[in-house]
Scaffold this motif. Structure first.
Motif: not given
Length: 224
Positions: A30, A33, A88, A91, A95, A119, A122, A156, A158
């Motif tokens: 987590r 991510l 990855r 993800e 979620l 997160l 998302k 997205q 990051r």
């Protein structure tokens, strides 16, 4: 990998748990991510884990091909941990698992970390709102910078920066947590100087909507 425990079951669920079922393993994933992290960053983001246990989990996840270690070399001699492409792929699983777990009636003590807060954006993102929230937004949280890009039907997130973000939020994690959990309003945080928003008015409003959407208060039942 001979010392790791296995369910000895060829089912995909059991095989997946053989890899990420140990305590702390999934939380390490987590916290990777949003991008690479140093060991000390991971340690700080996982209150309660010991350095020895974290080292063991990183070693196991690396051996299984979920995590990779990158050595930056001199003069920094910094080791970065990052997810592999296969790692990855976890993800959407995380979620969805987070959405499921958030419905638990039990709420342990402790504070949501910055990775969990972001997160949540998302996890709660509604593709139908992408057109209304479209833009590129930077979050400067303490010493880290995060980038959110809303386009088409997805968001997205990051660690990173953008040449010309539409709007930027600057604050510390405690203030961000308080705003997200509606313990203080965005306006009050700005008035106090604990939070800064830059960009044109519409972009600032879109950034605010994107940030607060996962934490909207539950509707109160109407009284007869």
């Amino acid at each position: 990998m001979g010392g790791t425990r296995s369910y000895g079951d060829p089912c995909g669920v059991a095989r997946g748990l053989d890899i990420i079922g140990e305590r702390w393993a999934l939380l390490v994933v987590r916290n990777l991510l949003l991008g690479p992290r140093r060991f000390n960053d991971l340690l700080a983001g996982l209150p309660g884990v010991s350095p020895n246990v974290l080292s063991q989990r990183l070693r196991e996840l690396t051996e299984h091909g979920v995590v990779q270690r990158r050595d930056l070399g001199p003069p920094t001699r910094v080791h970065l941990y990052d997810l592999t492409e296969w790692g990855r792929a976890l993800e959407p699983v995380l979620l969805q698992f987070g959405r499921w777990g958030s419905q638990s009636p039990q709420l342990p003590e402790g504070d949501l970390g910055i990775d969990s807060l972001l997160l949540s954006i998302k996890a709660a993102f509604d593709p139908a709102r992408a057109a209304d929230l479209r833009g590129v937004y930077e979050f400067h949280i303490d010493a880290d910078t995060y980038l959110a890009e809303v386009a088409d039907d997805s968001v997205q997130l990051r660690r990173g920066t953008a040449p010309e973000p539409d709007a930027t939020l600057t604050t510390d994690v405690d203030t961000l947590r308080a705003v997200c959990l509606h313990q203080i309003t965005m306006a009050a945080a700005q008035d106090s100087g604990m939070l800064l928003l830059s960009g044109d008015e519409h972009a600032r409003r879109r950034l605010t909507d994107l940030l607060l959407a996962p934490f909207a208060p539950a509707p109160q039942p109407s009284t007869p």
